[in-house]
Design an enzyme around this catalytic site. Structure first.
Site, PDB file in Angstrom:
ATOM      1  N   ASP A  31     -50.226  10.053   9.857  1.00 29.15           N
ATOM      2  CA  ASP A  31     -51.237   9.683   8.865  1.00 29.15           C
ATOM      3  C   ASP A  31     -52.606   9.566   9.525  1.00 29.15           C
ATOM      4  OD1 ASP A  31     -49.183   9.617   7.132  1.00 29.15           O
ATOM      5  OD2 ASP A  31     -49.184   7.450   6.793  1.00 29.15           O
ATOM      6  N   GLU A  33     -53.831  11.145  12.178  1.00 31.65           N
ATOM      7  CA  GLU A  33     -54.438  12.456  12.431  1.00 31.65           C
ATOM      8  C   GLU A  33     -54.956  13.071  11.133  1.00 31.65           C
ATOM      9  OE1 GLU A  33     -51.903  14.737  15.698  1.00 31.65           O
ATOM     10  OE2 GLU A  33     -50.691  13.320  14.550  1.00 31.65           O
ATOM     11  N   TYR A  34     -54.137  12.930  10.078  1.00 38.23           N
ATOM     12  CA  TYR A  34     -54.538  13.466   8.783  1.00 38.23           C
ATOM     13  C   TYR A  34     -55.832  12.802   8.312  1.00 38.23           C
ATOM     14  CZ  TYR A  34     -54.470  14.865   3.902  1.00 38.23           C
ATOM     15  OH  TYR A  34     -54.823  15.382   2.680  1.00 38.23           O
ATOM     16  N   ASP A  35     -55.856  11.471   8.390  1.00 46.14           N
ATOM     17  CA  ASP A  35     -57.019  10.724   7.910  1.00 46.14           C
ATOM     18  C   ASP A  35     -58.292  11.112   8.653  1.00 46.14           C
ATOM     19  OD1 ASP A  35     -55.388   9.503   6.134  1.00 46.14           O
ATOM     20  OD2 ASP A  35     -55.204   7.609   7.241  1.00 46.14           O
ATOM     21  N   LEU A  80     -35.389  22.460 -25.870  1.00 48.31           N
ATOM     22  CA  LEU A  80     -34.057  22.926 -25.500  1.00 48.31           C
ATOM     23  C   LEU A  80     -33.018  22.480 -26.514  1.00 48.31           C
ATOM     24  CD1 LEU A  80     -34.024  22.230 -21.660  1.00 48.31           C
ATOM     25  CD2 LEU A  80     -34.011  24.471 -22.767  1.00 48.31           C
ATOM     26  N   GLU A 120     -29.444  22.725 -13.488  1.00 48.60           N
ATOM     27  CA  GLU A 120     -30.572  21.980 -12.922  1.00 48.60           C
ATOM     28  C   GLU A 120     -30.606  20.567 -13.488  1.00 48.60           C
ATOM     29  OE1 GLU A 120     -33.620  25.792 -12.641  1.00 48.60           O
ATOM     30  OE2 GLU A 120     -33.957  24.270 -14.157  1.00 48.60           O
ATOM     31  N   LYS A 122     -32.274  17.423 -15.332  1.00 47.14           N
ATOM     32  CA  LYS A 122     -33.262  17.273 -16.402  1.00 47.14           C
ATOM     33  C   LYS A 122     -34.048  15.998 -16.124  1.00 47.14           C
ATOM     34  CE  LYS A 122     -33.663  17.438 -21.410  1.00 47.14           C
ATOM     35  NZ  LYS A 122     -34.393  16.166 -21.562  1.00 47.14           N
ATOM     36  N   ASP A 124     -36.701  12.962 -16.245  1.00 48.68           N
ATOM     37  CA  ASP A 124     -37.198  12.102 -17.311  1.00 48.68           C
ATOM     38  C   ASP A 124     -38.625  11.704 -16.966  1.00 48.68           C
ATOM     39  OD1 ASP A 124     -37.134  10.765 -19.643  1.00 48.68           O
ATOM     40  OD2 ASP A 124     -35.811   9.157 -18.980  1.00 48.68           O
ATOM     41  N   ARG A 143     -47.134  19.229 -22.921  1.00 51.57           N
ATOM     42  CA  ARG A 143     -46.441  20.188 -23.757  1.00 51.57           C
ATOM     43  C   ARG A 143     -47.039  20.226 -25.168  1.00 51.57           C
ATOM     44  NH1 ARG A 143     -42.688  20.349 -27.485  1.00 51.57           N
ATOM     45  NH2 ARG A 143     -41.453  22.248 -27.600  1.00 51.57           N
ATOM     46  N   TYR A 226     -39.931  24.317 -12.584  1.00 50.54           N
ATOM     47  CA  TYR A 226     -38.675  25.011 -12.851  1.00 50.54           C
ATOM     48  C   TYR A 226     -38.819  26.253 -13.712  1.00 50.54           C
ATOM     49  CZ  TYR A 226     -39.332  21.733 -16.716  1.00 50.54           C
ATOM     50  OH  TYR A 226     -39.872  20.986 -17.734  1.00 50.54           O
ATOM     51  N   LYS A 290     -28.598  27.055 -17.675  1.00 48.60           N
ATOM     52  CA  LYS A 290     -29.340  28.252 -18.079  1.00 48.60           C
ATOM     53  C   LYS A 290     -28.559  29.495 -17.676  1.00 48.60           C
ATOM     54  CE  LYS A 290     -33.841  26.073 -17.197  1.00 48.60           C
ATOM     55  NZ  LYS A 290     -34.939  25.952 -16.225  1.00 48.60           N
ATOM     56  N   LYS A 314     -27.147  16.025 -22.340  1.00 53.39           N
ATOM     57  CA  LYS A 314     -27.724  14.692 -22.198  1.00 53.39           C
ATOM     58  C   LYS A 314     -26.697  13.709 -21.648  1.00 53.39           C
ATOM     59  CE  LYS A 314     -31.235  13.575 -24.486  1.00 53.39           C
ATOM     60  NZ  LYS A 314     -32.606  13.266 -24.069  1.00 53.39           N
ATOM     61  N   CYS A 408     -31.759 -30.930 -18.122  1.00 53.74           N
ATOM     62  CA  CYS A 408     -30.561 -30.108 -18.014  1.00 53.74           C
ATOM     63  C   CYS A 408     -29.934 -29.915 -19.395  1.00 53.74           C
ATOM     64  CB  CYS A 408     -29.559 -30.774 -17.077  1.00 53.74           C
ATOM     65  SG  CYS A 408     -27.990 -29.892 -17.002  1.00 53.74           S
ATOM     66  N   CYS A 411     -26.394 -31.985 -19.101  1.00 57.79           N
ATOM     67  CA  CYS A 411     -26.267 -33.425 -18.876  1.00 57.79           C
ATOM     68  C   CYS A 411     -27.546 -34.196 -19.170  1.00 57.79           C
ATOM     69  CB  CYS A 411     -25.812 -33.691 -17.438  1.00 57.79           C
ATOM     70  SG  CYS A 411     -27.096 -33.328 -16.223  1.00 57.79           S
ATOM     71  N   CYS A 424     -30.714 -28.533 -11.740  1.00 58.62           N
ATOM     72  CA  CYS A 424     -30.253 -29.853 -12.146  1.00 58.62           C
ATOM     73  C   CYS A 424     -29.661 -30.501 -10.901  1.00 58.62           C
ATOM     74  CB  CYS A 424     -29.191 -29.745 -13.247  1.00 58.62           C
ATOM     75  SG  CYS A 424     -28.311 -31.303 -13.520  1.00 58.62           S
ATOM     76  N   CYS A 430     -22.801 -33.769 -13.684  1.00 62.84           N
ATOM     77  CA  CYS A 430     -23.111 -32.633 -14.562  1.00 62.84           C
ATOM     78  C   CYS A 430     -21.869 -31.756 -14.657  1.00 62.84           C
ATOM     79  CB  CYS A 430     -24.297 -31.867 -13.984  1.00 62.84           C
ATOM     80  SG  CYS A 430     -24.866 -30.540 -15.040  1.00 62.84           S
TER      81      CYS A 430
HETATM   82 ZN   LIG Z   1     -27.016 -31.129 -15.420  1.00 63.53          ZN
END
Ligand SMILES: [Zn+2]
Length: 463
Positions: A31, A33-35, A80, A120, A122, A124, A143, A226, A290, A314, A408, A411, A424, A430
């Site tokens: 990170d 070096e990238y930065d 689909l 494949e 699906k 979410d 979409r 996909y 597919k 599903k 409580c 009790c 309690c 109790c």
């Molecule tokens: Zn109690």
């Protein structure tokens, strides 16, 4: 134009590192070096007031947008056909075979091969349609209704696995995929977030449809692609070829793609995917089958809604929403008071859920549920315990208040709050605590009384 050469070189280097890090999951540099390179590019851009179109500095998300410009897809984004169970999947398959046979009877000189299948995941999340023109990402959209979507280019540019330029530069292509939030990213985000996110799907969809691309950038989204939905002049013979094209163009393709010659093998793999879905670092709600051969796809064609050559299977939902009706408080063995939520009965993964856990009062606060009585909440099923409430569906504090008990419930002893929990402290007087202790010790010591039950425990606690 010496600075421009330097700029192009930095951009090429950074984009290549990005590609290895975010798309291939194979980091090439640290990170740090990238930065250092990134900062060099930022300085150069500020100094010259020039930002090249494929500069990674565009990924931080710019100004707040006024709205979403509509985008007309180059080719329709189909939905689909769905199979809710194995029988419906078999019916789909039988129709494919019948249509192929019909075609072959009518075209004996030009017959189709036996269909093979790609399987494949699906995802979410939110469906994305990317438009590349001469190799450059010029639009990204939702979409929408399948014909026209909402332009969300600035938001999608913040997804670091989405390439801003691709090697294929012959005119226009559109590719489809799904924008998602990885579950580990969601968890990390929630550790420091003022308002924790409840659900990875909503977190991704909400971020992509947020008018502030900076918010999108903060969610650190990911995307898998996909499909090539449109291209000016490239054609494919089968699904494998198309997926290879996506990979060659540095678009992120999910590693879980399976190819089968036998439909029974598809079914077997489906069961494995469903079993293993909770191990994935992202949400899936099913799998897609597919037909791989593009000649067969063409012969099968489309209904007015979806292609006949693909079907979504599903899985049973792992999350759903219901109404939080009431909260009761129960005393455990150690005196800990646990809130139990009663919800409007709802079907989740084949079980009717009426009770959910809320863990403790700290959890109620953290999940913004203090004023959630009577409102709709997300619940998630869990393998070990009763389902968990994840949070409110809306952000508004529009429900009744969940009142915390001061005494409580069993009790009447005044409760003490320690950390996120209420206790309690009436250890000896109790009843639920005593009963639970006796039952606990009985089971722990494996006492030789098979019939030792709560009822016996109550009796012995009273004697
Ligand atoms: Zn109690």
């Amino acid at each position: 134009m010496e600075f421009k050469d330097k700029m192009e070189q930095l951009i090429a280097e950074l984009n290549n590192y990005n590609y290895h890090y975010y798309t291939l999951d194979q980091p090439l540099v640290s990170d740090k070096e990238y930065d250092a390179l990134y900062d060099e590019l930022v300085a150069l851009e500020q100094e010259t007031s020039v930002t090249l179109p494929d500069s990674p500095t565009q990924r931080v998300g710019g100004e707040i947008l006024k709205g979403f410009a509509p985008h007309r897809h180059q080719a329709p984004l189909w939905s689909l056909d769905k199979a809710q169970n194995i029988e419906q999947l078999r019916t789909w398959h039988e129709r494919v075979i019948r249509l192929v046979n019909d075609y072959n009877t009518k075209n004996p000189d030009n017959t189709l091969p036996s269909p093979c299948y790609a399987l494949e995941l699906k995802f979410d999340g939110l469906t994305l349609n990317l438009t590349y023109q001469d190799g450059r990402l010029v639009q990204a959209s939702t979409r929408g209704n399948g014909t026209v979507g909402e332009g969300i280019l600035s938001q999608v540019k913040t997804i670091k696995s989405v390439p801003l330029t691709i090697p294929y530069a012959d005119g226009t292509i559109e590719v489809q995929g799904e924008g998602i939030m990885n579950l580990s990213v969601l968890e990390n985000y929630n550790k420091t977030a003022a308002e924790p996110l409840k659900n990875a799907r909503n977190a991704a969809a909400g971020a992509l449809r947020n008018l502030s691309p900076k918010v999108t950038a903060e969610r650190k989204l990911n995307a898998y692609f996909y499909n090539v939905g449109y291209s000016d002049d490239i054609t494919f013979n089968d699904h494998k070829e198309m997926m290879n094209f996506l990979r060659e163009n540095r678009l992120k393709v999910n590693p879980y793609i399976f190819y089968f010659e036998q439909f029974d093998d598809v079914m077997e793999q489906l069961a494995d995917i469903e079993k293993g879905r909770s191990d994935l670092d992202y949400l899936i709600d099913g799998a897609v089958v597919k037909v791989t051969d593009f000649r067969i796809r063409e012969a099968l064609g489309y209904t007015d809604k979806f292609p006949r050559w693909a079907v979504a299977y599903k899985f049973e939902a792992e999350e759903t929403t219901t109404v939080l009706q009431s909260v009761t408080w129960n005393v455990g063995r150690t005196g800990k008071i646990t809130p139990l939520a009663r919800v409007e009965p709802v079907d989740l993964a084949g079980v009717t859920v009426q009770n959910c856990t809320l863990n403790n009062i700290g959890d109620i606060e953290r999940k913004n549920l203090k004023f959630a009585l009577g409102s709709r909440v997300f619940i998630r099923r869990s393998n070990d315990v009763i389902p968990e409430i994840l949070g409110k569906v809306t952000e508004e504090q529009d429900g009744e208040e969940i009142l915390y008990p001061e005494e409580c419930p069993s009790c009447g002893f005044p409760l003490e709050q320690r950390g996120a929990h209420l206790f309690c402290n009436n250890k000896t007087g109790c009843k639920p605590q005593i009963v639970a202790r006796i039952t606990h010790f009985a089971s722990r010591d494996a006492m030789d009384i098979e019939t030792f039950s709560d009822k016996t425990a109550i009796q012995s606690s009273m004697s």
